[in-house]
Design an enzyme around this catalytic site. Structure first.
Site, PDB file in Angstrom:
ATOM      1  N   HIS A   1       0.838  -1.212   0.000  1.00  0.00           N
ATOM      2  CA  HIS A   1       0.000   0.000   0.000  1.00  0.00           C
ATOM      3  C   HIS A   1       0.870   1.259   0.000  1.00  0.00           C
ATOM      4  O   HIS A   1       0.697   2.155  -0.821  1.00  0.00           O
ATOM      5  CB  HIS A   1      -0.892  -0.042   1.249  1.00  0.00           C
ATOM      6  N   GLU A   2       1.818   1.297   0.909  1.00  0.00           N
ATOM      7  CA  GLU A   2       2.647   2.507   1.034  1.00  0.00           C
ATOM      8  C   GLU A   2       3.590   2.673  -0.160  1.00  0.00           C
ATOM      9  O   GLU A   2       3.928   3.787  -0.526  1.00  0.00           O
ATOM     10  CB  GLU A   2       3.444   2.485   2.348  1.00  0.00           C
TER      11      GLU A   2
ATOM     12  N   HIS B   1       1.770   4.747  -2.568  1.00  0.00           N
ATOM     13  CA  HIS B   1       1.883   6.181  -2.242  1.00  0.00           C
ATOM     14  C   HIS B   1       3.283   6.691  -2.575  1.00  0.00           C
ATOM     15  O   HIS B   1       3.452   7.785  -3.114  1.00  0.00           O
ATOM     16  CB  HIS B   1       1.654   6.396  -0.736  1.00  0.00           C
TER      17      HIS B   1
ATOM     18  N   GLU C   1      -4.871   8.058  -2.704  1.00  0.00           N
ATOM     19  CA  GLU C   1      -5.313   6.779  -2.144  1.00  0.00           C
ATOM     20  C   GLU C   1      -5.574   5.756  -3.254  1.00  0.00           C
ATOM     21  O   GLU C   1      -5.429   4.551  -3.045  1.00  0.00           O
ATOM     22  CB  GLU C   1      -6.560   7.001  -1.281  1.00  0.00           C
TER      23      GLU C   1
END
Ligand SMILES: [Zn+2]
Length: 567
Positions: free
Chosen positions: A335-336, A339, A364
Site C-alpha cells: 500500500h505505502e 503512495h 489513495e
C-alpha cells in the site's frame, strides 16, 4: 501546501495500540493534520485544492501601481520567489514531524512543539503577504501563461483567498484546539470513554462549523467547504448519490460473503516464526522490485503504515511489524509503496503546487491499486510466495490459491483499519454520514456513539462492545480532519477504475506480473497519473486516464468478483 504528503495505510494497524508519549504524538499528529486540514492535502498532504487551469482572482483593486508595470512572466516569477521560502519552511516542519514520531527524545516534545508552531506562523505569514494578492490580481487575465503556470496560479489563488478570509488568529486557534483534542482523545482511549473526549471534540466541531460558515457559499452544504480541502470536486450532493448507489450493493455482498468458508490468514501463518528483520529484508526487496528509489527515500519502523514526503527526493515509508504474522507489514508495505511511487514520480520542480499530487482520492487510488489490484492477485503471489517461504523456513504452508482466498476473505469487524475490501467501504460510509449530519446540524456530538452503534448493527450486524471499538478508534476527528474519510472510499473506487482501464491497455499484464516484471503497471501509472501532478482537477485526470470521470461501475464489478453469491 503545508506539507507534501503522509498517508495512513489500512492493513496491519493495531486498533488498540498503546499511545506513546503524549506530546510526541501530538506533534506528529499536528503535522499530519496540517498536511490534510490546512490548505493542503493529505495527511497527510499534498492534497491539492481545487486547482483549475482557469482561475479568477477576485481581489479588490487596491493593488500597488508597481504590479501593473510588470509583465505577466515577471509577476509570475515574483510569485514563485515569494512562495519558495514557505516551501522550505514546510519541508523543515515535515522533517521535524517525522523526527518527533520516530526518534525524538520524549522530553523534547514541548520545545519541538514551540519550534513547529513558530515555523508554521512564519510560513503562514509568507502565504498571506499582501503582495501575493496584488500579483494574483495583476495576473487575472492569464493568457500569457503556460498550462502549468496557470495551474499553479489557480492553486495559489485558492490558498490565498481561503487564508485571508479567515480571522488572523484562526489558524493558531485551530492548532491549539487540535492539540487539546488529540490529548483528550488519547486519554479517552485509555479510559475507553467517549464522554471524556466529548468537550474537546465539541470545541473542535464548533470551530470547523465556524470555518464552514465563513468560507461556505450560500445554498451549499456546510460540509462541502471541508470536503474541498481533501477531495476537490466532491460535494455532499455528489457523495450522497454515490453512497445511495453503493450501499445496498455492499450490504448484499456482505450477506453473500458470510456463506464463504476457507482458511483465514491467521490460520495460514500459525506455527511460523517471522522475525521483523527478515520481514524488513523481504520488504526492501519488494520495494526495489516494484520500483521504489531507495536513494530518494527510506524505510523506517512506525506504529502505523505511513508515507511521508519531507522534500525533493525524500519519501519515507514507516511500517509496523508483527513477529507472529508477516502479512500486516507486507500488505501495508505494498500500500505505502503505491503512495511512495506516486510521490517519487511527480513532475519537477518540487515545491510548485502543480507538481504535487492531485487530491487525496487520487493518492489513495495509487496505494489501493498496489494493495488490492496488484498485491492481492494470484500473479503477484506466484512470484512472491516462494520468496516468503524461503525467508520464513517454509511458512506459510499454503498454495497461492489458498493465500489469495484468505486475502479476499470477508469478515465484518469493528476496526476500519483491519477491515477487508468489501466491508471497508461501509466503515467509511458510516463516518461520512456522521460527519455530514454533524455539519448539517442534524446530529449532535453527544449522539455520536449511539448513532455509530446503530449503523454498525445495520451495516455489519455487529454490536459495538465499547467506545474504543467504536467512535474512539480513529484519530481523524481529534485532528480536525473533517472531510477526510470519503477519500478512502473514492480512492478504492478510482483504483478499480484505473485497474480496469490498465487491463484494457495491457493484455499481458498478468503474465508479466507472474514473471516478476512490475514495470508495466508502473509505466502506465507514470504516464497517466504520476507525471501529471496537479495539472488538472482529479475528475479530469481520471477521465483522461480511463475515459470517464470517477464512477463506481468497475469498483462494484471488482467487489462482486470477490464474493461468489451462493445459489
Ligand atoms: Zn493510503
Amino acid at each position: 501546501m503545508e506539507k507534501p504528503m503522509a498517508s495512513e495505510s489500512k492493513p496491519g494497524q493495531k486498533g488498540r495500540e498503546t499511545m506513546k508519549d503524549h506530546r510526541q504524538l501530538v506533534i506528529l499528529f499536528l503535522l499530519v493534520a496540517l498536511l490534510c486540514t490546512g490548505a493542503c492535502s493529505s495527511p497527510n498532504t499534498a492534497v491539492t485544492p481545487a486547482t483549475t487551469s482557469v482561475m479568477t482572482p477576485s481581489l479588490s483593486a487596491s493593488a500597488s501601481p508597481t504590479v501593473f508595470s510588470l509583465t505577466p512572466q515577471q509577476a509570475y516569477q515574483e510569485l514563485v520567489d515569494l512562495y519558495r521560502p514557505a516551501t522550505y519552511l514546510e519541508s523543515a516542519m515535515a522533517l521535524a514531524d517525522w523526527d518527533s514520531g520516530k526518534v525524538m527524545p520524549a522530553k523534547a516534545g514541548t520545545w519541538r512543539s514551540e519550534t513547529r508552531a513558530a515555523l508554521a506562523a512564519m510560513a503562514n505569514q509568507i502565504r498571506t503577504n499582501p503582495r501575493i494578492g496584488e500579483l494574483l490580481y495583476r495576473l487575472a487575465p492569464i493568457s500569457a501563461l503556460s498550462a502549468e503556470q496557470a495551474a499553479n496560479l489557480g492553486w495559489w489563488n485558492w490558498d490565498y483567498q481561503r487564508r485571508t478570509r479567515l480571522p488572523v488568529d484562526f489558524a493558531s486557534q485551530e492548532s491549539e484546539l487540535i492539540y487539546n483534542a488529540v490529548g483528550a482523545w488519547q486519554q479517552a482511549r485509555s479510559a475507553d470513554s467517549f464522554l471524556s473526549f466529548q468537550p474537546a471534540l465539541q470545541a473542535l466541531v464548533s470551530h470547523f462549523q465556524e470555518k464552514a460558515r465563513i468560507l461556505g457559499e450560500s445554498g451549499g452544504h456546510p460540509y462541502d467547504v471541508l470536503l474541498a480541502d481533501y477531495i476537490p470536486g466532491w460535494t455532499v450532493a455528489r457523495l450522497d448519490s454515490l453512497v445511495a448507489q453503493l450501499k445496498p450493493i455492499l450490504l448484499a455482498l456482505v450477506r453473500d460473503a458470510a456463506q464463504k468458508t476457507g482458511p483465514t490468514l491467521m490460520e495460514l501463518v500459525r506455527g511460523g516464526s517471522y522475525p521483523p528483520d527478515a520481514q524488513k529484508a523481504l520488504i526492501r526487496q519488494m520495494m526495489t522490485t516494484l520500483g521504489f528509489d531507495s536513494e530518494a527515500g527510506l524505510l523506517w519502523e512506525g506504529v502505523h503504515g505511513m508515507t511521508e514526503t519531507i522534500g525533493a527526493h525524500d519519501v519515507r515509508i514507516s511500517l509496523p511489524y508483527d513477529p507472529a504474522n508477516p502479512f500486516p507489514a507486507l500488505l501495508a508495505a505494498i500500500h505505502e509503496i503505491g503512495h511512495g511511487l506516486y510521490e517519487q514520480n511527480l513532475p519537477s520542480p518540487y515545491g510548485l503546487p502543480a507538481t504535487f499530487a492531485a487530491g487525496l482520492e487520487i493518492h489513495e487510488s495509487q496505494s489501493r491499486y498496489y494493495e488490492n489490484h496488484l498485491g492481492r492477485t494470484a500473479g503477484f503471489w506466484q512470484f512472491w510466495l516462494p520468496k516468503l517461504q524461503q525467508a520464513f523456513g517454509g511458512k506459510p504452508e499454503a498454495s497461492v490459491d489458498q493465500l489469495v482466498d484468505a486475502l479476499h476473505q470477508v469478515q465484518p469487524s469493528f476496526i476500519r483499519t483491519q477491515a477487508d475490501e468489501v466491508t471497508y467501504p461501509l466503515h467509511v460510509i458510516l463516518r461520512y454520514e456522521i460527519e455530514r449530519d454533524l455539519f448539517a446540524g442534524t446530529l449532535q456530538v453527544q449522539d455520536i456513539p449511539r448513532i455509530w452503534a446503530g449503523k454498525m448493527k445495520e451495516y455489519l450486524g455487529l454490536v459495538v462492545p465499547d467506545d474504543n471499538a467504536g467512535a474512539l478508534q480513529d484519530i481523524h476527528w481529534a485532528m480536525g480532519m473533517f472531510g477526510y474519510f470519503p477519500s478512502y472510499l473514492l480512492g478504492s473506487m478510482v483504483a478499480a477504475q484505473l485497474d480496469a482501464a490498465m487491463r484494457k491497455n495491457l493484455p499481458k499484464l498478468d503474465s508479466q506480473i507472474e514473471a516478476g516484471d512490475f514495470s508495466a503497471p508502473r509505466q502506465w501509472l507514470q504516464e497517466k497519473i504520476w507525471s501529471k501532478g496537479s495539472l488538472w482537477v482529479p475528475d479530469t485526470l481520471v477521465a483522461k486516464a480511463t475515459g470517464s470521470e470517477p464512477d463506481p461501475a468497475d469498483y462494484i464489478r471488482h467487489l462482486q468478483s470477490l464474493v461468489s453469491p451462493t445459489p
